[in-house]
Write a protein that holds these residues in place. Structure first.
Motif, PDB file in Angstrom:
ATOM      1  N   UNK A  53       0.827  -1.200   0.000  1.00 30.11           N
ATOM      2  CA  UNK A  53       0.000   0.000   0.000  1.00 30.11           C
ATOM      3  C   UNK A  53       0.869   1.262   0.000  1.00 30.11           C
ATOM      4  N   UNK A  54       1.838   1.311   0.896  1.00 32.76           N
ATOM      5  CA  UNK A  54       2.701   2.493   1.001  1.00 32.76           C
ATOM      6  C   UNK A  54       3.489   2.734  -0.286  1.00 32.76           C
ATOM      7  N   UNK A  55       4.052   1.674  -0.837  1.00 34.35           N
ATOM      8  CA  UNK A  55       4.851   1.851  -2.051  1.00 34.35           C
ATOM      9  C   UNK A  55       3.986   2.272  -3.230  1.00 34.35           C
ATOM     10  N   UNK A  56       2.937   1.511  -3.519  1.00 40.10           N
ATOM     11  CA  UNK A  56       2.137   1.814  -4.703  1.00 40.10           C
ATOM     12  C   UNK A  56       1.373   3.122  -4.579  1.00 40.10           C
ATOM     13  N   UNK A  57       0.855   3.426  -3.420  1.00 35.59           N
ATOM     14  CA  UNK A  57       0.058   4.644  -3.279  1.00 35.59           C
ATOM     15  C   UNK A  57       0.938   5.863  -2.988  1.00 35.59           C
ATOM     16  N   UNK A  63       0.006   9.625  -3.465  1.00 34.87           N
ATOM     17  CA  UNK A  63      -1.351   9.625  -2.924  1.00 34.87           C
ATOM     18  C   UNK A  63      -1.322   9.145  -1.473  1.00 34.87           C
ATOM     19  N   UNK A  64      -2.372   9.432  -0.716  1.00 33.69           N
ATOM     20  CA  UNK A  64      -2.449   8.852   0.633  1.00 33.69           C
ATOM     21  C   UNK A  64      -2.607   7.326   0.539  1.00 33.69           C
ATOM     22  N   UNK A  65      -2.096   6.648   1.533  1.00 32.62           N
ATOM     23  CA  UNK A  65      -2.238   5.195   1.580  1.00 32.62           C
ATOM     24  C   UNK A  65      -3.710   4.821   1.762  1.00 32.62           C
ATOM     25  N   UNK A  66      -4.120   3.734   1.156  1.00 37.01           N
ATOM     26  CA  UNK A  66      -5.470   3.213   1.323  1.00 37.01           C
ATOM     27  C   UNK A  66      -5.748   2.941   2.803  1.00 37.01           C
TER      28      UNK A  66
END
Length: 177
Positions: A53-57, A63-66
């Motif tokens: 989540x942290x890497x992709x977002x 972007x903020x993390x999901x």
């Protein structure tokens, strides 16, 4: 097969491994930590999806993390802050997934967002886009391979070891795992 297709295929394999990790386990078995400096299966699952989540977002898209936007800490009973890296053994042992159903929903959402990102980039992006990692810079392709494909697959292997220590079959038996 393109590099992006390989990354998507590998991440799908990792996702299926983490999705199957708790199958047949009690809550105590899911959270079992052997002696020494190890983790529980629950910790591996939590850390893996939080890193993804942290890497992709955040890192790749700004972007903020999901995790934050979806209110997943409250839904899963997991800590609002942190993702496992640099965590003390005591803090790692305290990780407890209170709602496995909510956690699985978070896993599915992160996998969906990761795939959408990979679908939005080109092979050229893997080599030309730069990712800042503290004091160094990596290409997008290096970052995906090092921190997601390789790192997360290592934790998937850790899950299989922990399942085996408790008398359970590994996940994705005879499927490359």
């Amino acid at each position: 097969m393109s590099s992006i297709d390989f990354m998507k295929q590998t991440l799908d394999f990792i996702h299926r491994g983490f999705k199957g990790a708790p199958d047949g386990l009690t809550d105590a078995q899911l959270h079992f930590v052997p002696d020494g400096q190890s983790h529980s299966i629950a910790w591996c699952m939590w850390h893996g999806v939080r890193i993804e989540d942290l890497f992709f977002q955040q890192l790749f898209q700004g972007k903020p993390a999901e995790w934050d936007t979806g209110g997943w800490a409250a839904k899963t009973g997991l800590p609002e802050k942190g993702f496992g890296t640099g965590q003390s053994n005591d803090d790692a042992r305290a990780i407890h997934i209170a709602s496995l159903d909510a956690f699985r929903s978070y896993q599915e959402k992160v996998a969906e967002l990761s795939t959408a990102f990979l679908d939005s980039i080109s092979e050229a992006d893997l080599a030309s886009r730069q990712v800042q990692m503290r004091d160094k810079t990596e290409t997008l392709g290096e970052s995906i391979n090092l921190h997601l494909v390789i790192h997360l697959n290592g934790h998937r292997g850790e899950v299989n070891l922990l399942r085996g220590m408790q008398g359970f079959d590994p996940v994705l038996l005879n499927q490359g795992g």
